[in-house]
Each structure stands twice: as structure tokens, then as C-alpha cells.
Design an enzyme around this catalytic site. Structure first.
Site, mmCIF file in Angstrom:
data_model
loop_
_atom_site.group_PDB
_atom_site.id
_atom_site.type_symbol
_atom_site.label_atom_id
_atom_site.label_comp_id
_atom_site.label_asym_id
_atom_site.label_seq_id
_atom_site.Cartn_x
_atom_site.Cartn_y
_atom_site.Cartn_z
ATOM 1 N N ARG A 1 44.135 38.173 21.272
ATOM 2 C CA ARG A 1 43.487 37.250 20.336
ATOM 3 C C ARG A 1 43.121 37.979 19.051
ATOM 4 O O ARG A 1 42.757 39.151 19.065
ATOM 5 C CB ARG A 1 42.221 36.665 20.968
ATOM 6 N N TYR B 1 51.075 34.733 21.194
ATOM 7 C CA TYR B 1 50.470 35.352 22.375
ATOM 8 C C TYR B 1 49.196 34.652 22.825
ATOM 9 O O TYR B 1 48.267 34.431 22.032
ATOM 10 C CB TYR B 1 50.163 36.831 22.110
ATOM 11 N N GLY C 1 45.776 33.166 23.984
ATOM 12 C CA GLY C 1 44.834 32.204 23.417
ATOM 13 C C GLY C 1 45.099 31.844 21.964
ATOM 14 O O GLY C 1 44.613 30.821 21.478
ATOM 15 N N LYS D 1 41.604 28.520 24.763
ATOM 16 C CA LYS D 1 40.370 28.844 24.029
ATOM 17 C C LYS D 1 40.125 27.862 22.882
ATOM 18 O O LYS D 1 38.984 27.501 22.606
ATOM 19 C CB LYS D 1 40.434 30.269 23.494
ATOM 20 N N HIS E 1 32.915 29.659 29.059
ATOM 21 C CA HIS E 1 33.847 30.729 29.420
ATOM 22 C C HIS E 1 33.426 31.258 30.795
ATOM 23 O O HIS E 1 32.863 32.345 30.914
ATOM 24 C CB HIS E 1 33.763 31.826 28.350
ATOM 25 N N SER F 1 35.597 38.609 28.086
ATOM 26 C CA SER F 1 37.023 38.794 28.339
ATOM 27 C C SER F 1 37.283 40.137 29.020
ATOM 28 O O SER F 1 36.728 41.163 28.613
ATOM 29 C CB SER F 1 37.795 38.718 27.021
ATOM 30 N N CYS G 1 36.366 41.268 31.900
ATOM 31 C CA CYS G 1 35.198 41.856 32.573
ATOM 32 C C CYS G 1 35.075 41.388 34.016
ATOM 33 O O CYS G 1 34.009 41.528 34.624
ATOM 34 C CB CYS G 1 33.923 41.540 31.808
ATOM 35 N N GLY G 2 36.125 40.794 34.576
ATOM 36 C CA GLY G 2 36.117 40.576 36.020
ATOM 37 C C GLY G 2 35.980 39.144 36.500
ATOM 38 O O GLY G 2 35.652 38.927 37.663
ATOM 39 N N LYS G 3 36.264 38.148 35.649
ATOM 40 C CA LYS G 3 36.187 36.759 36.136
ATOM 41 C C LYS G 3 37.272 36.483 37.179
ATOM 42 O O LYS G 3 37.003 35.910 38.229
ATOM 43 C CB LYS G 3 36.298 35.765 34.966
ATOM 44 N N ASN H 1 38.826 38.590 39.032
ATOM 45 C CA ASN H 1 38.499 39.333 40.259
ATOM 46 C C ASN H 1 37.463 38.601 41.097
ATOM 47 O O ASN H 1 37.616 38.454 42.308
ATOM 48 C CB ASN H 1 37.949 40.719 39.903
ATOM 49 N N ASP I 1 38.545 31.159 34.370
ATOM 50 C CA ASP I 1 38.301 31.471 32.950
ATOM 51 C C ASP I 1 37.422 30.453 32.231
ATOM 52 O O ASP I 1 36.612 30.836 31.403
ATOM 53 C CB ASP I 1 39.646 31.583 32.219
ATOM 54 N N ASN J 1 46.177 44.754 27.561
ATOM 55 C CA ASN J 1 46.008 43.292 27.623
ATOM 56 C C ASN J 1 47.295 42.616 28.115
ATOM 57 O O ASN J 1 47.539 41.450 27.842
ATOM 58 C CB ASN J 1 45.577 42.730 26.263
ATOM 59 N N ARG K 1 49.514 40.626 30.596
ATOM 60 C CA ARG K 1 48.982 39.526 31.418
ATOM 61 C C ARG K 1 50.066 38.847 32.243
ATOM 62 O O ARG K 1 51.263 39.074 32.042
ATOM 63 C CB ARG K 1 48.284 38.496 30.526
ATOM 64 N N ARG L 1 29.893 44.300 30.734
ATOM 65 C CA ARG L 1 30.033 45.731 31.018
ATOM 66 C C ARG L 1 28.859 46.471 30.406
ATOM 67 O O ARG L 1 28.794 46.611 29.175
ATOM 68 C CB ARG L 1 31.322 46.269 30.390
ATOM 69 N N PHE M 1 34.211 44.919 43.150
ATOM 70 C CA PHE M 1 35.265 44.101 43.775
ATOM 71 C C PHE M 1 34.728 43.386 45.020
ATOM 72 O O PHE M 1 33.736 42.671 44.907
ATOM 73 C CB PHE M 1 36.507 44.969 44.013
ATOM 74 N N ASN N 1 31.068 43.002 45.716
ATOM 75 C CA ASN N 1 30.218 42.157 44.859
ATOM 76 C C ASN N 1 29.665 40.948 45.612
ATOM 77 O O ASN N 1 28.769 40.266 45.131
ATOM 78 C CB ASN N 1 30.993 41.706 43.609
HETATM 79 P P1 GTP Z 1 39.739 37.132 30.558
HETATM 80 O O1 GTP Z 1 40.926 36.562 31.258
HETATM 81 O O2 GTP Z 1 40.089 38.089 29.465
HETATM 82 O O3 GTP Z 1 38.732 36.140 30.116
HETATM 83 O O4 GTP Z 1 38.982 38.094 31.551
HETATM 84 P P2 GTP Z 1 38.515 38.145 33.054
HETATM 85 O O5 GTP Z 1 37.022 38.194 33.031
HETATM 86 O O6 GTP Z 1 39.167 37.133 33.928
HETATM 87 O O7 GTP Z 1 39.052 39.559 33.392
HETATM 88 P P3 GTP Z 1 39.614 40.202 34.692
HETATM 89 O O8 GTP Z 1 39.029 39.647 35.955
HETATM 90 O O9 GTP Z 1 41.082 40.173 34.629
HETATM 91 O O10 GTP Z 1 39.063 41.678 34.424
HETATM 92 C C1 GTP Z 1 39.780 42.721 34.852
HETATM 93 C C2 GTP Z 1 39.115 44.036 34.537
HETATM 94 O O11 GTP Z 1 37.796 44.108 35.098
HETATM 95 C C3 GTP Z 1 39.924 45.106 35.181
HETATM 96 O O12 GTP Z 1 39.866 46.243 34.355
HETATM 97 C C4 GTP Z 1 39.187 45.331 36.492
HETATM 98 O O13 GTP Z 1 39.444 46.583 37.047
HETATM 99 C C5 GTP Z 1 37.734 45.173 36.042
HETATM 100 N N1 GTP Z 1 36.842 44.784 37.155
HETATM 101 C C6 GTP Z 1 36.770 43.565 37.752
HETATM 102 N N2 GTP Z 1 35.831 43.560 38.736
HETATM 103 C C7 GTP Z 1 35.295 44.811 38.737
HETATM 104 C C8 GTP Z 1 34.269 45.452 39.526
HETATM 105 O O14 GTP Z 1 33.658 44.847 40.394
HETATM 106 N N3 GTP Z 1 33.995 46.739 39.222
HETATM 107 C C9 GTP Z 1 34.649 47.434 38.248
HETATM 108 N N4 GTP Z 1 34.322 48.689 38.009
HETATM 109 N N5 GTP Z 1 35.634 46.869 37.491
HETATM 110 C C10 GTP Z 1 35.932 45.591 37.738
HETATM 111 C C1 SPV Z 2 40.245 36.014 26.924
HETATM 112 O O1 SPV Z 2 40.506 36.829 26.012
HETATM 113 O O2 SPV Z 2 39.067 35.718 27.239
HETATM 114 C C2 SPV Z 2 41.335 35.393 27.692
HETATM 115 C C3 SPV Z 2 42.713 35.623 27.248
HETATM 116 O O3 SPV Z 2 41.071 34.684 28.658
HETATM 117 S S1 SPV Z 2 43.220 34.584 25.951
HETATM 118 O O4 SPV Z 2 43.662 33.312 26.541
HETATM 119 O O5 SPV Z 2 44.312 35.235 25.255
HETATM 120 O O6 SPV Z 2 42.110 34.330 25.062
HETATM 121 MN MN MN Z 3 38.861 34.411 28.915
#
Ligand code: GTP
Ligand code: SPV
Ligand code: MN
Length: 610
Positions: free
Chosen positions: A80, A223, A225, A232, A252, A274, A276-278, A280, A299, A389, A391, A422, A516, A519
Site C-alpha cells: 500500500r 498490488y 489494497g 481497504k 480492521h 497490518s 501483526c498477526g490477525k 495467525n 482482516d 509483503n 502474499r 507490536r 501463536f 496465544n
Molecule cells: P494484514 O493482512 O497486513 O492486515 O496483517 P495480519 O494482521 O493479518 O498479519 P499476519 O497475521 O499475516 O501477520 C504475520 C506476521 O505476524 C508474521 O511475521 C508472523 O510471524 C507474526 N506473528 C503472528 N502471530 C505472532 C505471535 O504470536 N508471535 C510473534 N512473535 N509473531 C507473530
Molecule cells: C494491510 O496492509 O492491512 C493488508 C494488505 O491487509 S492490503 O490489502 O494490501 O492493504
Molecule cells: Mn489488513
């Protein structure tokens, strides 16, 4: 070429107003053909085959991944572009200090200029789509016009796109218009043709939103969003304005269903910035026996008070556009297993046997790869093989964890809202907000280290209120006021708000919490709090688990580390309070007094603890 001469497959039943809107855009952008997308498998396969023939997508080894593809973007078009994202409200103060505002009249002129003839030599695709299950009270419709077949096949995975959405629009439902061009015409105004490139885009980018007329115009990027405008641009920036006007939320947030050992269901939404683990958390495999997590969204959530006064949420999307690097059988087996068929990968590495690879997938990297730039790569190369980034795009129901109620048009009742980010220090593993107003203060003051999901300096700590900094379509202070007002509407039926932080580090820079699957432990405590079954003690940033209340059975972690994860240092929090105050100042008298009061209450708790 006049518009009448443009070949098109216009379906029957399209109302005059929609036809003339499409014709207006065609008059401006001057495509060679117009294709109305029906969203069918045949259409998807044809476009995918065309993209393979053009070289934009590489088919992966079908023995490893059936009907999967890899695309490599232009290295200047990988995330983005917040600096080129504009909110074009009539009044500048309605965009607020955290958005790029542009005068709507000026921006319309600029847009007209860059879109003039931008689709010459290309096909213009019309993609009708629904955000949310068809016919649901929380769902809404849209139409994206694009000159990118790559955008079409991604949109078809990410939304409910095609004939059914068009029929609802034809029948008179509200819809949001979204116009997109990669900004790389194949013929110039004088008729001179040029060859296409593998990833067409333009150095000049405009991601623009007109909140008063609910319009989106995006130019120059293909690319994520920037280009999948349902995501978004619509589901957050435009929808947040609609939500403010209509009394709901566009957030979000991931969305999931929890089942406890007694078989009780709870629903949780979580706003993390973004990358930060959604994704996951949405696919968490709990390590505590008897608990189950099922995915509803990863998301975006749309949340609206229901007839019973509770807050109901849907995932408006139909697919996941997730971060690949860091994903492995250890960190997110559910996501990884979903990617074995019908998946589009972008900007990850290609293995010699036609599979994909990214940093973190395996402990040992392969001896040879083609990196995301298309170059030979070995472990000695010294640069990442996948873009951070990089994906994947996949339909949501390919995840084995998908919840049986994920497409309930009425949504699911939300019990718990988490705010995260974070934070290397200060923010404890989990804390419950004292009440809704305190929860809004916590959401408003979230700061997080920046990731590669947008351009900018990775690692820099920045305020990201409600994880909506890049996505709020209006003044952030008005957004907080909306949250406060909705708290009064929801009253004692409002979800309970918690703050979490998986990312606290020790003196050596190592994550202290295993994260992970683990949590589930703080989340289990949150569920038991909501159910009135767990104790808490008051602390500076909120209520934290009373001693022994966090379930750590079977987890090898020292008491010292646990203490460190919950350390709330009054001096450090005093600095937090000063920074929050400084941050709030830019909003002037739009800042709700409730937040000023919350800041004072925080300072009082810091003084008590000192
Ligand atoms: P967007 O799609 O960008 O909105 O983000 P998202 O929040 O869905 O991101 P995603 O879950 O893909 O985040 C992945 C990043 O977070 C990777 O670098 C993971 O390793 C890290 N991550 C996720 N959960 C954890 C956790 O519990 N601990 C740590 N240390 N890292 C984590
Ligand atoms: C974000 O950056 O929070 C995403 C990826 O979920 S994008 O759709 O490119 O904005
Ligand atoms: Mn997002």
C-alpha cells in the site's frame, strides 16, 4: 473509437443509469473492449490462462499445488502507498490530521486527466460484488471497474463477485462505484502502440476516496489494497464513513468463534495493525485441550447492533489476502494447508521443482531459488528470497478452520474485542479495560512498530489507533467520538475490551512470549472474565490476571518471564501518558473530553503505583 463500437457482453437487465455510468468511464478511459464479469469458474480459468500466456503468472507444479500461480510485481509496486492515498472530503477537517486530504474538485480534475485514455489497447472489466453474504442486513454491494485481469481473478477470490451481485444491483440496491486502472495504456493518443509488460503500473499513483459520494478512484498500482478496491478502499475507508452515518462499525479486525470445553460459543474480534498477526490469530490452534478456534474473517469486520441490543459482526470478504513470510507449519499450519490448491501467490520465491518458498517456511532454505525479483538466489545471496509483503490470495472456505456460521447473513454476536500491536516494551501480555470508555482510550492510543505492509521505515514505532490509521475515511477524533457514542447505544450489552501484546522482548531482543498457538492462554482468561469466572487485579493499563489465573498448564515458561510480560513500570508509563497527550493535541477541540478524562485517570493510576 466511439463507445458504440466497443465490443461488450453487456448482460440483459442492466438499468440505464448503470449503463450510462459504465459508458462514461469507457468514454474517459477509452478501452478496446468491455467485459462484464459473471464470476464463473470458466471466466476465472480463461483469465488465469491469459495471464499465464502473457507471462504475468507462472503456473506452479500441479503435483504440489493444483491450479496455483505465482506473480511477480514491479519492484516499485509491492505494498500500500499511504503517501499517495487521499481522502477527498469537502472540508479538510473532515479528513483530519492523520489523513492526506485533497480538495475534491481539484482531485476530480487530476483524476480526469490521468484516466483520460488510460485503458487504450486494454479490456475494461466490470466486476459487480457483494461485501458480506447476499441479502444480509449488514452486507453491501459494489462495482469495481478495472483494466487488470489480475485484479479480476483476485477480486473473484476475495469477494462474492459476479452475476448474483449484478442482479441485486439491477434490482435497485445501494452500491459503491470503484474505478481502477494500472495506468499503463498500450496505445497512445496518436495511435502508437507499445508492448505490454509483465506487471503494468505507473510511477504516479493516486488512491482516492470521495466520502460524501462514496466513490473510489485508484490509479497506477496493481498490488493488494491499492487495486483490490473492495478491501481497504471500500470495506474500510468508505464503509467507515457509512458506518458513522448509519450507526455501525467498519473495522480492521479479524473475527473468530471460540468453543470452550463446556461447548459454549464465544465470538471475538481483534484489531491488530497490518502484518501483526490477525491471520495467525484467526486460525489459531489452541494448545489448551478442549478449546477450539474457528475462523470467520482475518482482516475486516463490519459490526452492527442487532435487535437484541448486542453487537453482531460479519466478515465482508470471501477470501484471505495474507502475508506469506513467517508462515510455516509451526506458526500457521491451517493457512499453509489451505494453500495447496486454487491459490495466487505474489512476490514469493519459486523453487526448482515449481513450488513456492518464503523466509520462515522451513528452517533450512533451499539450495537454489528464483527470488521474487526473478533472479537466481542461493542462501549466500544475502537478500530476502521473498518480499516481506509477499502474499497469497485464497478463498476463505479453503481454510479447514472456517466456522460453520461464517456466512450467517445476520452476523455473529461479539463478546470480546482485542486491541493489539507490536510493542517491544511497556504493554503487558493482556489487560482488560476498566470499561468501554477506557477501552476506546486504549484503542485510540495503540502504537505499533511498522511492518512491510506499507511503504515507510519498518520497525519505527507509530501511533495506529484502532489499527485504522491508514484506513479511517474521516477525522480520527470523530471516529473516536463515534465509538464512544456507540458504547452508549450498546450499554451493558457491549463487548468487553482487552489489550494484548505478543511481541514484548527481553534485554537480548528475543520475544518473551512463545505466541501463536499459545496465544489461546490469555484469550482463555478473557473468555473466563466475560463469563464471570476469572479474577483480575487492577493495574496501570487495565486489569491483569490475578496470580494463578492465567492457564499455563503444559507451557514451559519461567515465573521470571511471566512477571516480565506483565511488568508495568510507572516511569515508563508516565512517558506513555505524555506521548498520548502530545498525540491527542493535533486533534484540537475535536478530541472527545472522555479521552482527556481517561488520560487523567491513567495518570492517577500511574501516581498510585509510583
Ligand atoms: P494484514 O493482512 O497486513 O492486515 O496483517 P495480519 O494482521 O493479518 O498479519 P499476519 O497475521 O499475516 O501477520 C504475520 C506476521 O505476524 C508474521 O511475521 C508472523 O510471524 C507474526 N506473528 C503472528 N502471530 C505472532 C505471535 O504470536 N508471535 C510473534 N512473535 N509473531 C507473530
Ligand atoms: C494491510 O496492509 O492491512 C493488508 C494488505 O491487509 S492490503 O490489502 O494490501 O492493504
Ligand atoms: Mn489488513
Amino acid at each position: 473509437m466511439t463507445q458504440e463500437a466497443i465490443p461488450t457482453n453487456t448482460p440483459a437487465g442492466v438499468p440505464e443509469a448503470l449503463l450510462s455510468w459504465v459508458n462514461e468511464i469507457a468514454d474517459l478511459t477509452k478501452p478496446d473492449a468491455i467485459h462484464w464479469c459473471d464470476g464463473s469458474k470458466e471466466e476465472w480459468n480463461k483469465l488465469a490462462a491469459d495471464l499465464v500466456e502473457a507471462g504475468t503468472m507462472i503456473p506452479l507444479n500441479p503435483a504440489k499445488r493444483t491450479n496455483c500461480f505465482l506473480a511477480r510485481s514491479n519492484p516499485a509496486d509491492v505494498a500500500r502507498v499511504e503517501s499517495r492515498t487521499f481522502i477527498c472530503s469537502e472540508k479538510e477537517e473532515d479528513a483530519g490530521p492523520t489523513n492526506n486530504w485533497a480538495d475534491p474538485t481539484e482531485m476530480r480534475k487530476t483524476i480526469k486527466g490521468v484516466f483520460d485514455g488510460c485503458m487504450r489497447g486494454r479490456t475494461m472489466y466490470i466486476i459487480p460484488f457483494s461485501m458480506g453474504p447476499f441479502g444480509g442486513d449488514i452486507s453491501k454491494l459494489g462495482i469495481e471497474v478495472t483494466d487488470s485481469p489480475f485484479v479480476v481473478i483476485n477480486m473473484v477470490l476475495m469477494t462474492r463477485a459476479g452475476t448474483k451481485a449484478l442482479e441485486a444491483i439491477n434490482a435497485g440496491a445501494f452500491w459503491v462505484p470503484a474505478v481502477h486502472s494500472v495506468g499503463y495504456p498500450l496505445v497512445d493518443a496518436d495511435g502508437n502502440a507499445r508492448d505490454d509488460v509483465l506487471w503494468p503500473c505507473n510511477d504516479e499513483k493516486y488512491i482516492t476516496h470521495f466520502p460524501e459520494t462514496s466513490e473510489i478512484w485508484s490509479y497506477g498500482s496493481g498490488y493488494g489494497g491499492n487495486a483490490l478496491l473492495a478491501k481497504k478502499c471500500y470495506a474500510l475507508r468508505i464503509a467507515s464513513v457509512l458506518a458513522r452515518n448509519e450507526g455501525w462499525f467498519a473495522e480492521h479486525m479479524l473475527l473468530l468463534r471460540l468453543t470452550d470445553p463446556k461447548g459454549r460459543h464465544f465470538h471475538l474480534s481483534a484489531a491488530f495493525p497490518s502484518a501483526c498477526g490477525k491471520t495467525n490469530l484467526a486460525m489459531l490452534r489452541p494448545t489448551i485441550p478442549g478449546w477450539k478456534v474457528e475462523t470467520i474473517g482475518d482482516d475486516i469486520a463490519w459490526l452492527r447492533p442487532g435487535a437484541d441490543g448486542r453487537l453482531y459482526a460479519i466478515n465482508p470478504e470471501a477470501g484471505f489476502f495474507g502475508v506469506a513470510p513467517g508462515m510455516s507449519l509451526k506458526t500457521n499450519p491451517t493457512a499453509l494447508e489451505a494453500l495447496d490448491h486454487d491459490t495466487i501467490f505474489a512476490n514469493v520465491a519459486l523453487t526448482d521443482d515449481g513450488d513456492v518458498w518464503w523466509e520462515g517456511l522451513t528452517d533450512e532454505p533451499p539450495a537454489h531459488l528464483i527470488d521474487w525479483l526473478g533472479n537466481d538466489w542461493t542462501p549466500e545471496t544475502g537478500t530476502p528470497a521473498a518480499h516481506p509483503n509477499g502474499r497469497f490470495t485464497v478463498r476463505a472456505d479453503q481454510a479447514a478452520s472456517i466456522a460453520p456460521n461464517w456466512e450467517d447473513p445476520a452476523g455473529v454476536p461479539v463478546d470480546i474485542i482485542l486491541f493489539g500491536g507490536r510493542r517491544t516494551s511497556n504493554v503487558p501480555l493482556i489487560a482488560q479495560s476498566y470499561d468501554w470508555e477506557h477501552g476506546v482510550f486504549v484503542g485510540a492510543t495503540v502504537a505499533s512498530e511498522q511492518t512491510a505492509a506499507a511503504e515507510g521505515s519498518v520497525g519505527a514505532l507509530r501511533r495506529d489507533p484502532f489499527s485504522m490509521l491508514p484506513f479511517c475515511g474521516y477525522n480520527m477524533a470523530d471516529y473516536w467520538a463515534h465509538w464512544l457514542k456507540m458504547g452508549k447505544v450498546l450499554g451493558d450489552k457491549a463487548p468487553k475490551i482487552f489489550q494484548v501484546n505478543w511481541f514484548r522482548k527481553d534485554g537480548e531482543g528475543n520475544f518473551m512470549w512463545p505466541g501463536f498457538g499459545e496465544n489461546c492462554r490469555p484469550i482463555e482468561w478473557a473468555v473466563r472474565r466475560v463469563a464471570g469466572e476469572a479474577e483480575a487485579v487492577d493495574a496501570i493499563s487495565g486489569q491483569i490476571p490475578a496470580p494463578g489465573e492465567l492457564n499455563l498448564d503444559g507451557l514451559d515458561i519461567s515465573q521470571e518471564t511471566m512477571d516480565a510480560l506483565f511488568t508495568l513500570d510507572p516511569a515508563a508509563w508516565s512517558v506513555e501518558a505524555d506521548l498520548a497527550e502530545e498525540y491527542f493535541q493535533q486533534f484540537g477541540d475535536k478530541l472527545p473530553t472522555e479521552l482527556t478524562n481517561q488520560l487523567a485517570a491513567l495518570r492517577a493510576r500511574i501516581a498510585d503505583a509510583s
